[in-house]
Design an enzyme around this catalytic site. Structure first.
Site, mmCIF file in Angstrom:
data_model
loop_
_atom_site.group_PDB
_atom_site.id
_atom_site.type_symbol
_atom_site.label_atom_id
_atom_site.label_comp_id
_atom_site.label_asym_id
_atom_site.label_seq_id
_atom_site.Cartn_x
_atom_site.Cartn_y
_atom_site.Cartn_z
ATOM 1 C CB SER A 185 57.732 14.735 43.363
ATOM 2 O OG SER A 185 56.878 15.099 42.306
ATOM 3 C CE1 TYR A 201 57.911 20.259 45.240
ATOM 4 C CE2 TYR A 201 57.322 18.965 43.307
ATOM 5 C CZ TYR A 201 57.390 19.105 44.685
ATOM 6 O OH TYR A 201 56.946 18.084 45.492
#
Length: 337
Positions: free
Chosen positions: A140, A153
């Site tokens: 990501s 996250y």
């Protein structure tokens, strides 16, 4: 590479994992789908068959190493030696760090970080003796740049990045022809914004630009085909977040502090009684299949210039990446003025 490989995709019942399983199946690959929700597993298995692949759905929690190891053994017993392993499973909690319970943070870390570690280990245990195979880590932009309301996250994606870099060095030192690569994703239109636990007052949303999960799936398949490249970037925002903080230290912190709360929420109030997938799957009962797409189809892009530049990583790709990064950094600098 040739057709007919054996591919494992974790987190395959929704979002990017679901689109990736279909993409490999369309090439004629056998695809083992590993996830917790049995309704979602049944649905993706049907899609794999319709796309021309062979499906093997296996219910498993990637946080459980022993169970994941047994699943890998089942894949090789029923489909053959694993050629490609894609780590994609995750969970999270939206909210301020101080609003997330320690056990919840631990659970996110176990699934989103250690799930990748476990998957990498069980894949390597089988690939290293054969001296072949590819592992694709679905990363990501948050592997490089953490954002508010996503501490768990962001931390997990940073950890995956560091783990993968260290592992890659070890494999290069040992001259082992097993490859590990990463695909760094931007905001993607997936169901996660409706099934991830949240402490936010309003419904969660991805920060634009938003891409369709099929864009990410194409990148993952390409990475599996060309794994010697250390990482691939999908979406201009990925490069901007990676480089922007280096060009203007501290500016991005202040910019995100001012805009990061509002940009990750819609105007609609969050449902207080909705099911979430932190501890149990939400796609485990009849009629509960979520598919690959979230509720942002009208805003999601079906292609990515940055992915094209990343795939064509010669001179044109380098120029494209630099241009996108420069534009992104300039925008961030202006946003912080």
């Amino acid at each position: 590479m040739g057709r007919g490989r054996v591919v494992v995709v974790t987190g395959a019942t929704g979002g990017v994992g679901r689109a990736t399983a279909r993409a490999f199946a369309a090439r004629g690959d056998s695809v083992a789908t590993l996830a917790r929700g049995e309704e979602g597993l049944a649905a993706v298995a049907e899609e794999i068959g319709s796309a021309g692949g062979r499906a093997l759905p296996i219910p498993v929690d990637t946080a459980d190493f022993a169970a994941l190891d047994r699943a890998a053994g089942e894949v090789e017993e029923k489909l053959g030696p694993i050629d490609v392993w894609v780590n994609d499973a995750f969970t999270s909690v939206f909210g301020r760090f101080t609003d997330i319970e320690p056990k919840e943070f631990e659970r996110v870390t176990e699934v989103t970080y250690l799930g990748f570690v476990h998957g990498t280990r069980v894949a390597l245990d089988r690939m290293l003796p054969r001296k072949r195979g590819t592992i694709v880590q679905v990363g990501s932009a948050m592997a490089y740049r953490g954002i508010p309301l996503q501490t768990a996250y962001s931390g997990a994606k940073h950890a995956i990045q560091g783990f993968t870099e260290a592992l890659r060095c070890e494999l290069l030192h040992d001259k082992v022809p097993v490859h590990v690569t990463m695909v760094q994703l931007p905001a993607v239109n997936t169901p996660q914004f409706d099934w991830v636990a949240s402490r936010l007052p309003h419904k969660a949303q991805p920060v634009p630009p938003i891409y369709q999960p099929e864009v990410a799936a194409r990148a993952i398949v390409h990475a599996a085909d060309h794994p010697k490249r250390r990482e691939y970037w999908v979406g201009g925002s990925t490069v901007a977040t990676m480089i922007g903080d280096k060009l203007a230290p501290g500016i991005l912190d202040r910019y995100l502090a001012r805009t990061g709360y509002r940009s990750q929420q819609t105007d609609q109030a969050r449902e207080q009684d909705r099911r979430v997938n932190l501890w149990e799957p939400v796609d485990d009962r009849p009629g509960a299949d979520f598919g690959a797409h979230g509720r942002f189809d009208a805003r999601a892009k079906p292609r990515s210039v940055q992915l094209w530049a990343s795939r064509h990583h010669g001179l044109l790709g380098t120029v494209g990446a630099a241009a996108v990064a420069g534009i992104g950094a300039l925008a961030l600098r202006r946003g912080g003025d």
